[in-house]
Design an enzyme around this catalytic site. Sequence first.
Site, PDB file in Angstrom:
ATOM      1  N   ASP A  16       0.820  -1.213   0.000  1.00 38.18           N
ATOM      2  CA  ASP A  16       0.000   0.000   0.000  1.00 38.18           C
ATOM      3  C   ASP A  16       0.856   1.266   0.000  1.00 38.18           C
ATOM      4  O   ASP A  16       1.956   1.282   0.526  1.00 38.18           O
ATOM      5  CB  ASP A  16      -0.906  -0.013   1.238  1.00 38.18           C
ATOM      6  N   GLY A  17       0.321   2.317  -0.599  1.00 39.26           N
ATOM      7  CA  GLY A  17       0.963   3.633  -0.550  1.00 39.26           C
ATOM      8  C   GLY A  17       1.509   4.108  -1.892  1.00 39.26           C
ATOM      9  O   GLY A  17       2.147   5.159  -1.957  1.00 39.26           O
ATOM     10  N   ASN A  18       1.222   3.371  -2.958  1.00 31.15           N
ATOM     11  CA  ASN A  18       1.727   3.765  -4.289  1.00 31.15           C
ATOM     12  C   ASN A  18       1.228   5.147  -4.702  1.00 31.15           C
ATOM     13  O   ASN A  18       1.982   5.973  -5.214  1.00 31.15           O
ATOM     14  CB  ASN A  18       1.268   2.764  -5.357  1.00 31.15           C
ATOM     15  N   HIS A  33       2.393   3.190  -9.062  1.00 36.67           N
ATOM     16  CA  HIS A  33       2.162   1.754  -9.300  1.00 36.67           C
ATOM     17  C   HIS A  33       3.345   1.137 -10.046  1.00 36.67           C
ATOM     18  O   HIS A  33       3.731   0.007  -9.779  1.00 36.67           O
ATOM     19  CB  HIS A  33       0.868   1.551 -10.082  1.00 36.67           C
ATOM     20  N   SER A  61      -7.480  -5.591  -5.203  1.00 37.35           N
ATOM     21  CA  SER A  61      -8.574  -6.163  -4.417  1.00 37.35           C
ATOM     22  C   SER A  61      -9.887  -6.126  -5.198  1.00 37.35           C
ATOM     23  O   SER A  61     -10.025  -5.384  -6.178  1.00 37.35           O
ATOM     24  CB  SER A  61      -8.744  -5.384  -3.103  1.00 37.35           C
ATOM     25  N   THR A  62     -10.851  -6.894  -4.724  1.00 39.18           N
ATOM     26  CA  THR A  62     -12.181  -6.873  -5.343  1.00 39.18           C
ATOM     27  C   THR A  62     -12.819  -5.491  -5.195  1.00 39.18           C
ATOM     28  O   THR A  62     -13.739  -5.147  -5.928  1.00 39.18           O
ATOM     29  CB  THR A  62     -13.112  -7.933  -4.706  1.00 39.18           C
ATOM     30  N   ARG A  67     -12.011   2.420  -8.501  1.00 36.99           N
ATOM     31  CA  ARG A  67     -11.061   3.509  -8.830  1.00 36.99           C
ATOM     32  C   ARG A  67     -11.296   4.026 -10.250  1.00 36.99           C
ATOM     33  O   ARG A  67     -11.930   3.348 -11.059  1.00 36.99           O
ATOM     34  CB  ARG A  67      -9.635   2.987  -8.689  1.00 36.99           C
ATOM     35  N   LEU A 126      10.801 -20.147  -3.232  1.00 35.93           N
ATOM     36  CA  LEU A 126       9.655 -19.396  -2.723  1.00 35.93           C
ATOM     37  C   LEU A 126       8.378 -19.678  -3.530  1.00 35.93           C
ATOM     38  O   LEU A 126       8.407 -19.673  -4.755  1.00 35.93           O
ATOM     39  CB  LEU A 126       9.971 -17.895  -2.814  1.00 35.93           C
ATOM     40  N   ARG A 183       2.090  -4.396   6.511  1.00 31.20           N
ATOM     41  CA  ARG A 183       1.450  -3.321   5.745  1.00 31.20           C
ATOM     42  C   ARG A 183       2.197  -2.008   5.976  1.00 31.20           C
ATOM     43  O   ARG A 183       2.182  -1.473   7.078  1.00 31.20           O
ATOM     44  CB  ARG A 183      -0.021  -3.149   6.136  1.00 31.20           C
ATOM     45  N   LEU A 190      -6.862  -4.569   7.471  1.00 31.05           N
ATOM     46  CA  LEU A 190      -6.631  -5.739   6.619  1.00 31.05           C
ATOM     47  C   LEU A 190      -7.172  -5.522   5.208  1.00 31.05           C
ATOM     48  O   LEU A 190      -6.731  -6.173   4.260  1.00 31.05           O
ATOM     49  CB  LEU A 190      -7.320  -6.946   7.282  1.00 31.05           C
ATOM     50  N   GLU A 202       0.517 -12.554  13.045  1.00 28.44           N
ATOM     51  CA  GLU A 202       1.075 -11.361  13.681  1.00 28.44           C
ATOM     52  C   GLU A 202       1.014 -10.236  12.654  1.00 28.44           C
ATOM     53  O   GLU A 202       1.144 -10.489  11.450  1.00 28.44           O
ATOM     54  CB  GLU A 202       2.541 -11.605  14.077  1.00 28.44           C
TER      55      GLU A 202
HETATM   56  C1  IPE Z   1      -5.467  -2.723  -0.258  1.00 30.30           C
HETATM   57  O1  IPE Z   1      -5.130  -1.383  -0.355  1.00 30.30           O
HETATM   58  C2  IPE Z   1      -5.366  -3.383  -1.609  1.00 30.30           C
HETATM   59  C3  IPE Z   1      -4.021  -3.523  -2.156  1.00 30.30           C
HETATM   60  C4  IPE Z   1      -2.916  -3.111  -1.600  1.00 30.30           C
HETATM   61  C5  IPE Z   1      -3.950  -4.205  -3.417  1.00 30.30           C
HETATM   62  P1  IPE Z   1      -6.242  -0.249  -0.526  1.00 30.30           P
HETATM   63  O2  IPE Z   1      -5.501   1.014  -0.659  1.00 30.30           O
HETATM   64  O3  IPE Z   1      -7.176  -0.614  -1.608  1.00 30.30           O
HETATM   65  O4  IPE Z   1      -7.007  -0.348   0.869  1.00 30.30           O
HETATM   66  P2  IPE Z   1      -7.955   0.716   1.569  1.00 30.30           P
HETATM   67  O5  IPE Z   1      -9.013   1.092   0.579  1.00 30.30           O
HETATM   68  O6  IPE Z   1      -7.116   1.872   1.960  1.00 30.30           O
HETATM   69  O7  IPE Z   1      -8.489   0.011   2.764  1.00 30.30           O
HETATM   70  C1  IPE Z   2      -1.675   0.132  -3.363  1.00 30.30           C
HETATM   71  O1  IPE Z   2      -1.403   1.498  -3.383  1.00 30.30           O
HETATM   72  C2  IPE Z   2      -1.895  -0.430  -4.754  1.00 30.30           C
HETATM   73  C3  IPE Z   2      -3.271  -0.810  -5.051  1.00 30.30           C
HETATM   74  C4  IPE Z   2      -4.277  -0.766  -4.202  1.00 30.30           C
HETATM   75  C5  IPE Z   2      -3.542  -1.285  -6.396  1.00 30.30           C
HETATM   76  P1  IPE Z   2      -2.570   2.573  -3.422  1.00 30.30           P
HETATM   77  O2  IPE Z   2      -2.907   2.856  -4.841  1.00 30.30           O
HETATM   78  O3  IPE Z   2      -3.692   2.140  -2.565  1.00 30.30           O
HETATM   79  O4  IPE Z   2      -1.847   3.833  -2.794  1.00 30.30           O
HETATM   80  P2  IPE Z   2      -2.495   4.861  -1.782  1.00 30.30           P
HETATM   81  O5  IPE Z   2      -2.991   4.083  -0.610  1.00 30.30           O
HETATM   82  O6  IPE Z   2      -3.587   5.551  -2.506  1.00 30.30           O
HETATM   83  O7  IPE Z   2      -1.352   5.761  -1.427  1.00 30.30           O
HETATM   84 MG    MG Z   3      -4.097   2.406  -0.587  1.00 30.64          MG
END
Ligand code: IPE
Ligand code: IPE
Ligand code: MG
Length: 236
Positions: A16-18, A33, A61-62, A67, A126, A183, A190, A202
């Site tokens: 997360d955080g891209n 991304h 994710s589903t 987006r 792996l 995460r 989650l 954990e």
């Molecule tokens: C979870 O991240 C999905 C992936 C990392 C692929 P999200 O960015 O979609 O999660 P929420 O919406 O902040 O909970």
């Molecule tokens: C996770 O990064 C990648 C995907 C969910 C596909 P995000 O795109 O959720 O990045 P933030 O959370 O918006 O920074």
């Molecule tokens: Mg995100």
Amino acid sequence: MIDQNALPKHIGIIMDGNGRWAKKRGLPRKFGHRTGANTFRTIARYANQIGLQYMTMYVFSTENWVRPQDEIDGIIKILRNYLDEMDDYIEENIRVRFLGDLTVFDEDIQQKMKRAVNTSASSTGLTLNLAINYGGRAEIAMAARKLAQKAVSGEISPDDIDEKMIEENLYTAADPPVDLIIRPSGEYRLSNFLVWQSAYAEFVFMDNILWPDFKPADLDAALEEYSRRNRRFGGI
Ligand code: IPE
Ligand code: IPE
Ligand code: MG
């Protein structure tokens, strides 16, 4: 260095955080991304090198379908490119699999996934699970559907259904339970990832790092934190 015995058997990473990474640089989210995909490659290689056995990465994710279409198209393009270079992973003895409902993807993507799974099936390093169009609740519903069908056809009785049977009908049927979920990006949730499998996991949440900046040393730090945890599984 971390003692091999203290390594988790199965780790899950919520990448997360891209988007925030790109925004901080004044770039469109798709650059985040793209950089995140490079981080994914580095971390997968590193996990294999240090002897991790199972790693499940949350790719899409589903829920992510809500987006903007432009961002989704960008992610799918990155996925296609990644699938085209999968042979490299196979050379590194990594076994690749995909978790999620893959039927929504274009035929060429599905074929590439199948090919990657088949050609890497005998790899002994792996096991790298990519969760794509994956949702933990959808997965449990899928298992319930499969078991209901078996009950209707008389193959099993409803009374036979236990935790083991549900587990055997999840995408992760052959995998050990998840020991550790990591995460980055400062979100403490989650987000529908490995809902069943992480029942006794954990959690290591990392505040000061976004996924594109995640380094092998950050994985080391999470593993070390894990090795200090006292897992009790309901005991004392
Ligand atoms: C979870 O991240 C999905 C992936 C990392 C692929 P999200 O960015 O979609 O999660 P929420 O919406 O902040 O909970
Ligand atoms: C996770 O990064 C990648 C995907 C969910 C596909 P995000 O795109 O959720 O990045 P933030 O959370 O918006 O920074
Ligand atoms: Mg995100």
